[in-house]
Design a protein around this motif. Structure first.
Motif, PDB file in Angstrom:
ATOM      1  N   PHE A  24      88.516  -9.471  14.035  1.00 28.79           N
ATOM      2  CA  PHE A  24      87.357 -10.320  13.787  1.00 28.79           C
ATOM      3  C   PHE A  24      86.720 -10.013  12.435  1.00 28.79           C
ATOM      4  CE2 PHE A  24      82.705 -10.738  14.128  1.00 28.79           C
ATOM      5  CZ  PHE A  24      82.591 -12.093  14.391  1.00 28.79           C
ATOM      6  N   VAL A  25      86.449  -8.728  12.193  1.00 30.76           N
ATOM      7  CA  VAL A  25      85.785  -8.325  10.951  1.00 30.76           C
ATOM      8  C   VAL A  25      86.689  -8.580   9.744  1.00 30.76           C
ATOM      9  CG1 VAL A  25      84.835  -6.368   9.682  1.00 30.76           C
ATOM     10  CG2 VAL A  25      84.324  -6.637  12.114  1.00 30.76           C
ATOM     11  N   LEU A  26      87.965  -8.214   9.850  1.00 31.06           N
ATOM     12  CA  LEU A  26      88.889  -8.409   8.730  1.00 31.06           C
ATOM     13  C   LEU A  26      89.077  -9.891   8.419  1.00 31.06           C
ATOM     14  CD1 LEU A  26      91.655  -5.726   9.420  1.00 31.06           C
ATOM     15  CD2 LEU A  26      89.879  -5.703   7.651  1.00 31.06           C
ATOM     16  N   THR A  27      89.189 -10.709   9.466  1.00 29.47           N
ATOM     17  CA  THR A  27      89.366 -12.151   9.254  1.00 29.47           C
ATOM     18  C   THR A  27      88.154 -12.747   8.564  1.00 29.47           C
ATOM     19  OG1 THR A  27      90.800 -12.340  11.195  1.00 29.47           O
ATOM     20  CG2 THR A  27      89.788 -14.363  10.383  1.00 29.47           C
ATOM     21  N   VAL A  59      88.868 -25.165  12.552  1.00 30.48           N
ATOM     22  CA  VAL A  59      89.883 -25.844  13.373  1.00 30.48           C
ATOM     23  C   VAL A  59      90.986 -24.876  13.806  1.00 30.48           C
ATOM     24  CG1 VAL A  59      91.573 -27.710  13.445  1.00 30.48           C
ATOM     25  CG2 VAL A  59      89.362 -28.075  12.321  1.00 30.48           C
ATOM     26  N   PRO A  60      91.685 -24.198  12.856  1.00 32.11           N
ATOM     27  CA  PRO A  60      92.643 -23.187  13.324  1.00 32.11           C
ATOM     28  C   PRO A  60      91.954 -22.056  14.078  1.00 32.11           C
ATOM     29  CG  PRO A  60      92.355 -23.032  10.944  1.00 32.11           C
ATOM     30  CD  PRO A  60      91.706 -24.301  11.374  1.00 32.11           C
ATOM     31  N   GLY A  61      90.674 -21.810  13.781  1.00 28.33           N
ATOM     32  CA  GLY A  61      89.947 -20.785  14.514  1.00 28.33           C
ATOM     33  C   GLY A  61      89.817 -21.117  15.988  1.00 28.33           C
ATOM     34  N   VAL A  62      89.522 -22.379  16.280  1.00 27.32           N
ATOM     35  CA  VAL A  62      89.429 -22.806  17.677  1.00 27.32           C
ATOM     36  C   VAL A  62      90.779 -22.655  18.371  1.00 27.32           C
ATOM     37  CG1 VAL A  62      89.079 -24.813  19.171  1.00 27.32           C
ATOM     38  CG2 VAL A  62      87.484 -24.370  17.289  1.00 27.32           C
ATOM     39  N   VAL A  63      91.856 -23.047  17.687  1.00 28.90           N
ATOM     40  CA  VAL A  63      93.197 -22.938  18.271  1.00 28.90           C
ATOM     41  C   VAL A  63      93.519 -21.475  18.589  1.00 28.90           C
ATOM     42  CG1 VAL A  63      95.656 -23.287  17.863  1.00 28.90           C
ATOM     43  CG2 VAL A  63      94.013 -25.018  17.112  1.00 28.90           C
ATOM     44  N   LEU A  64      93.276 -20.580  17.634  1.00 25.79           N
ATOM     45  CA  LEU A  64      93.570 -19.166  17.847  1.00 25.79           C
ATOM     46  C   LEU A  64      92.699 -18.577  18.962  1.00 25.79           C
ATOM     47  CD1 LEU A  64      93.917 -17.874  14.168  1.00 25.79           C
ATOM     48  CD2 LEU A  64      95.736 -18.081  15.876  1.00 25.79           C
ATOM     49  N   THR A  65      91.434 -18.990  19.018  1.00 25.11           N
ATOM     50  CA  THR A  65      90.540 -18.480  20.059  1.00 25.11           C
ATOM     51  C   THR A  65      91.007 -18.914  21.444  1.00 25.11           C
ATOM     52  OG1 THR A  65      88.667 -18.560  18.526  1.00 25.11           O
ATOM     53  CG2 THR A  65      88.156 -18.403  20.864  1.00 25.11           C
ATOM     54  N   VAL A  66      91.413 -20.175  21.567  1.00 23.76           N
ATOM     55  CA  VAL A  66      91.882 -20.687  22.864  1.00 23.76           C
ATOM     56  C   VAL A  66      93.173 -19.982  23.276  1.00 23.76           C
ATOM     57  CG1 VAL A  66      92.789 -22.719  24.044  1.00 23.76           C
ATOM     58  CG2 VAL A  66      90.749 -22.920  22.617  1.00 23.76           C
ATOM     59  N   VAL A  67      94.129 -19.891  22.354  1.00 25.57           N
ATOM     60  CA  VAL A  67      95.405 -19.238  22.667  1.00 25.57           C
ATOM     61  C   VAL A  67      95.181 -17.766  23.002  1.00 25.57           C
ATOM     62  CG1 VAL A  67      97.654 -18.550  21.750  1.00 25.57           C
ATOM     63  CG2 VAL A  67      96.769 -20.839  21.279  1.00 25.57           C
ATOM     64  N   GLY A  68      94.384 -17.095  22.164  1.00 26.70           N
ATOM     65  CA  GLY A  68      94.122 -15.683  22.413  1.00 26.70           C
ATOM     66  C   GLY A  68      93.371 -15.437  23.708  1.00 26.70           C
ATOM     67  N   GLY A  69      92.382 -16.280  24.012  1.00 31.85           N
ATOM     68  CA  GLY A  69      91.600 -16.105  25.229  1.00 31.85           C
ATOM     69  C   GLY A  69      92.415 -16.315  26.483  1.00 31.85           C
ATOM     70  N   PHE A  70      93.144 -17.430  26.559  1.00 31.53           N
ATOM     71  CA  PHE A  70      93.967 -17.692  27.733  1.00 31.53           C
ATOM     72  C   PHE A  70      95.119 -16.699  27.826  1.00 31.53           C
ATOM     73  CE2 PHE A  70      91.975 -21.958  27.659  1.00 31.53           C
ATOM     74  CZ  PHE A  70      91.597 -22.030  28.987  1.00 31.53           C
ATOM     75  N   GLY A  71      95.683 -16.311  26.668  1.00 33.95           N
ATOM     76  CA  GLY A  71      96.755 -15.323  26.685  1.00 33.95           C
ATOM     77  C   GLY A  71      96.281 -13.980  27.208  1.00 33.95           C
ATOM     78  N   ALA A  72      95.064 -13.591  26.829  1.00 31.27           N
ATOM     79  CA  ALA A  72      94.512 -12.329  27.311  1.00 31.27           C
ATOM     80  C   ALA A  72      94.284 -12.374  28.819  1.00 31.27           C
ATOM     81  CB  ALA A  72      93.209 -12.017  26.590  1.00 31.27           C
ATOM     82  N   VAL A  86      94.135  -9.615  19.291  1.00 32.77           N
ATOM     83  CA  VAL A  86      94.103  -9.821  17.842  1.00 32.77           C
ATOM     84  C   VAL A  86      93.969 -11.304  17.520  1.00 32.77           C
ATOM     85  CG1 VAL A  86      95.457  -9.643  15.722  1.00 32.77           C
ATOM     86  CG2 VAL A  86      95.351  -7.713  17.302  1.00 32.77           C
ATOM     87  N   LEU A  87      94.718 -12.143  18.226  1.00 34.16           N
ATOM     88  CA  LEU A  87      94.612 -13.589  18.011  1.00 34.16           C
ATOM     89  C   LEU A  87      93.188 -14.078  18.292  1.00 34.16           C
ATOM     90  CD1 LEU A  87      97.877 -15.170  19.487  1.00 34.16           C
ATOM     91  CD2 LEU A  87      97.348 -14.601  17.107  1.00 34.16           C
ATOM     92  N   PHE A  88      92.621 -13.590  19.383  1.00 35.54           N
ATOM     93  CA  PHE A  88      91.260 -13.999  19.740  1.00 35.54           C
ATOM     94  C   PHE A  88      90.269 -13.547  18.673  1.00 35.54           C
ATOM     95  CE2 PHE A  88      87.136 -13.304  21.710  1.00 35.54           C
ATOM     96  CZ  PHE A  88      86.924 -14.506  22.350  1.00 35.54           C
ATOM     97  N   GLY A  89      90.396 -12.312  18.196  1.00 35.83           N
ATOM     98  CA  GLY A  89      89.495 -11.818  17.162  1.00 35.83           C
ATOM     99  C   GLY A  89      89.600 -12.617  15.878  1.00 35.83           C
ATOM    100  N   MET A  90      90.833 -12.953  15.489  1.00 38.76           N
ATOM    101  CA  MET A  90      91.024 -13.768  14.290  1.00 38.76           C
ATOM    102  C   MET A  90      90.384 -15.144  14.460  1.00 38.76           C
ATOM    103  SD  MET A  90      95.004 -12.807  13.478  1.00 38.76           S
ATOM    104  CE  MET A  90      95.135 -14.097  12.216  1.00 38.76           C
ATOM    105  N   GLY A  91      90.613 -15.758  15.618  1.00 38.90           N
ATOM    106  CA  GLY A  91      90.035 -17.077  15.864  1.00 38.90           C
ATOM    107  C   GLY A  91      88.526 -17.049  15.882  1.00 38.90           C
ATOM    108  N   ALA A  92      87.949 -16.015  16.524  1.00 44.10           N
ATOM    109  CA  ALA A  92      86.483 -15.897  16.570  1.00 44.10           C
ATOM    110  C   ALA A  92      85.910 -15.695  15.179  1.00 44.10           C
ATOM    111  CB  ALA A  92      86.090 -14.740  17.484  1.00 44.10           C
ATOM    112  N   GLY A  93      86.623 -14.939  14.342  1.00 42.15           N
ATOM    113  CA  GLY A  93      86.163 -14.741  12.973  1.00 42.15           C
ATOM    114  C   GLY A  93      86.119 -16.033  12.190  1.00 42.15           C
ATOM    115  N   LEU A  94      87.137 -16.868  12.364  1.00 45.19           N
ATOM    116  CA  LEU A  94      87.186 -18.157  11.664  1.00 45.19           C
ATOM    117  C   LEU A  94      86.119 -19.109  12.198  1.00 45.19           C
ATOM    118  CD1 LEU A  94      91.057 -18.689  11.510  1.00 45.19           C
ATOM    119  CD2 LEU A  94      89.546 -18.125   9.597  1.00 45.19           C
TER     120      LEU A  94
END
Length: 253
Positions: A24-27, A59-72, A86-94
């Motif tokens: 999240f922070v790095l993104t 937009v890609p942030g929402v996609v990554l957040t959804v994929v990361g959240g459901f995947g988790a 990691v996917l969720f953190g990246m998406g939340a950062g975006l």
């Protein structure tokens, strides 16, 4: 450090949270660096467009957040939990980097309204860091007597501090209440000092006290003059300086 990491992060199952916070922070940091280069007309980067439409990174942030959240949720504590974290953190950062855009439904990234994104990102990172640092003292087994007493004290402190934060919030000090959840002394000071004019506390308790209303208004004025500049400089350092006289029109980046 290794023992602390094992006891407070790995054993309670908070490693995915640590990975998510790091991502999240790095993104956010990388995204802000790139957007500042784009805004300054430097570097090889540019806005992403498709069919003449400016694709914001939310937009890609929402996609990554959804994929990361459901995947988790699916992986739970399995080997994929860290990857999806990691996917969720990246998406939340975006997403939170453009929180102000979502809030105002306008491209306010480089306006004063866009500063809200920086505030939300800093607050989110601080709260997650609070959990990781052990202020959510759950999930650790085989505690010694001193550890049980120490963690019990932390729970009691957090509970009392939460009440101070609620009181500060009722006095119209939203930022003090939020950051007071992290730093106990901040919440206590916010709860003790005079309420801001127009707050629920002021409407309830200062209605028949004109002198208290006047003091609250004067103190609020001096407080804003004293701290507004410092707050803006800190936000500019983190997220970049907004455009002067910007109106938040589309594609101004």
């Amino acid at each position: 450090m290794g023992h602390w990491l094992e006891r407070n992060i790995i054993e309670p199952g908070k490693l995915p949270l640590l990975l998510a916070l790091t991502a999240f922070v790095l993104t956010f940091a990388i995204t802000r660096a790139i957007t500042r280069l784009i805004h300054a007309g430097k570097g090889p980067f540019g806005n992403v467009r498709a069919g003449g439409l400016h694709i914001h990174h939310v937009v890609p942030g929402v996609v990554l957040t959804v994929v990361g959240g459901f995947g988790a949720l699916v992986s739970r504590q399995g080997p994929g939990s860290g990857f999806f974290a990691v996917l969720f953190g990246m998406g939340a950062g975006l997403v939170l980097d453009e929180f102000a855009l979502i809030l105002h439904l306008a491209d306010v990234y480089w306006t004063d309204e866009g500063r809200k994104s920086v505030e939300v990102v800093v607050l989110t990172a601080a709260l997650v860091g609070l959990v990781l640092a052990g202020f959510a003292p759950f999930g650790v087994n085989d505690l010694s007597g001193d550890e049980v007493q120490g963690r019990g004290s932390v729970i009691a402190t957090v509970g009392v501090n939460f009440l101070f934060s609620l009181l500060a919030l009722s006095k119209g000090k939203a930022r003090t209440a939020i950051f007071g959840a992290i730093v106990p002394l901040v919440a206590m000071v916010g709860a003790i000092r005079l309420a801001r004019p127009g707050s629920p506390w002021a409407r309830r308790f200062y209605r028949r006290r004109p002198r208290a209303r006047a003091r609250a208004g004067l103190r609020s004025y001096h407080h804003d003059r004293r701290w507004a500049g410092l707050s803006r400089r800190a936000q500019d350092l983190i997220g970049g300086r907004p455009d002067p006289h910007s109106t938040g029109l589309p594609d101004h980046r």
